[in-house]
Motif scaffolding. Sequence first.
Motif, mmCIF file in Angstrom:
data_model
loop_
_atom_site.group_PDB
_atom_site.id
_atom_site.type_symbol
_atom_site.label_atom_id
_atom_site.label_comp_id
_atom_site.label_asym_id
_atom_site.label_seq_id
_atom_site.Cartn_x
_atom_site.Cartn_y
_atom_site.Cartn_z
ATOM 1 N N TYR A 131 0.827 -1.203 0.000
ATOM 2 C CA TYR A 131 0.000 0.000 0.000
ATOM 3 C C TYR A 131 0.865 1.258 0.000
ATOM 4 C CZ TYR A 131 -3.818 2.926 2.042
ATOM 5 O OH TYR A 131 -4.748 3.889 2.319
ATOM 6 N N TYR A 136 -1.401 -1.083 -5.315
ATOM 7 C CA TYR A 136 -2.716 -1.347 -4.738
ATOM 8 C C TYR A 136 -3.294 -2.696 -5.130
ATOM 9 C CZ TYR A 136 -2.326 3.537 -3.514
ATOM 10 O OH TYR A 136 -1.881 4.721 -3.004
ATOM 11 N N GLU A 137 -2.974 -3.176 -6.321
ATOM 12 C CA GLU A 137 -3.462 -4.493 -6.699
ATOM 13 C C GLU A 137 -2.906 -5.556 -5.753
ATOM 14 O OE1 GLU A 137 -5.703 -5.205 -8.745
ATOM 15 O OE2 GLU A 137 -5.878 -3.468 -10.081
ATOM 16 N N SER A 139 -1.784 -4.948 -2.660
ATOM 17 C CA SER A 139 -2.345 -4.731 -1.326
ATOM 18 C C SER A 139 -3.764 -5.278 -1.244
ATOM 19 C CB SER A 139 -2.329 -3.242 -0.959
ATOM 20 O OG SER A 139 -3.271 -2.499 -1.697
ATOM 21 N N LEU A 140 -4.502 -5.182 -2.353
ATOM 22 C CA LEU A 140 -5.862 -5.719 -2.384
ATOM 23 C C LEU A 140 -5.878 -7.209 -2.079
ATOM 24 C CD1 LEU A 140 -7.670 -4.046 -5.430
ATOM 25 C CD2 LEU A 140 -8.420 -4.050 -3.048
ATOM 26 N N GLU A 141 -4.945 -7.937 -2.653
ATOM 27 C CA GLU A 141 -4.891 -9.375 -2.413
ATOM 28 C C GLU A 141 -4.678 -9.661 -0.933
ATOM 29 O OE1 GLU A 141 -2.103 -11.348 -4.890
ATOM 30 O OE2 GLU A 141 -2.846 -10.431 -6.752
ATOM 31 N N GLU A 144 -7.810 -8.565 1.071
ATOM 32 C CA GLU A 144 -8.907 -9.507 0.832
ATOM 33 C C GLU A 144 -8.706 -10.761 1.669
ATOM 34 O OE1 GLU A 144 -11.376 -11.519 -2.876
ATOM 35 O OE2 GLU A 144 -9.419 -10.585 -3.247
ATOM 36 N N TYR A 160 -9.098 -2.143 3.050
ATOM 37 C CA TYR A 160 -9.528 -2.818 1.823
ATOM 38 C C TYR A 160 -10.317 -1.860 0.939
ATOM 39 C CZ TYR A 160 -11.539 -6.596 -1.065
ATOM 40 O OH TYR A 160 -11.908 -7.410 -2.103
ATOM 41 N N SER A 163 -7.977 0.634 -0.839
ATOM 42 C CA SER A 163 -7.267 0.041 -1.969
ATOM 43 C C SER A 163 -8.197 -0.146 -3.159
ATOM 44 C CB SER A 163 -6.652 -1.298 -1.554
ATOM 45 O OG SER A 163 -5.646 -1.110 -0.579
ATOM 46 N N LEU A 164 -9.428 -0.538 -2.891
ATOM 47 C CA LEU A 164 -10.412 -0.663 -3.976
ATOM 48 C C LEU A 164 -10.629 0.674 -4.666
ATOM 49 C CD1 LEU A 164 -13.048 -2.974 -2.256
ATOM 50 C CD2 LEU A 164 -11.769 -3.536 -4.331
#
Length: 226
Positions: A131, A136-137, A139-141, A144, A160, A163-164
């Motif tokens: 992050y 961000y992709e 960090s999203l994982e 999640e 979350y 990041s989205l």
Amino acid sequence: MKHQRYAGIFRCIAIFSVIWVTALVLVCPLSHRGLLHAEAAKTKTTGSSVDWESILEGVGKNSVQDLNTHLMLAVAYANLGMIPEATHEIRIIESSGYQEFGKEVIRENSEKVKGSPDDIISLNLLAFAYYAFGEYEESLECFESLMKLDPMNVWIHHYYAYSLAMVDRLDEAIDVLKAALEIDPSNDYTHLLLGLAYREKGWYVLSVLELARARRALSVLRSLAD
């Protein structure tokens, strides 16, 4: 936008969008990635499966106060919603060299997560590291996974959601924040973030209603900006 500085790993233990908070609400001088988004009085309602208080106690007894110690303290304080304490740790780290330290955090915790995908603490460190660098992709994982492992932790919902939003998935971010309100309907910070998200969507009446419920959160953030 990829950020080259590693200050974000600490500052981005942050509320949903410092951009929105700064431009639309506070107009305060704290920049970088944001402000911490919790409150000590709320710690009993987060429902985290991790005993962050015990972690704080254990780390606090560590006689070696290196960057790893301050990082763990910052993450624990953030998960407990202890804004002043976490901010103090953030500033200690930011006063030191942290570019290479941040890369090492990613490397070490990536390996730990590969071997132990249910390691919530390592996932937290890895998520915030990605992050911080604007990845961000990635960090999203992590977030999640944390949502599944620690579903009652309202603060993970915030990370979350942020990041989205940063990958242009604002509608999904709003859904995540609504789910956070189901966990803790009285959480001022969730109302603040949701109000700012509504404002970004142009839903101004809904935005005003949510922001009106976030007065204590705004007060805390202003006190940190002073």
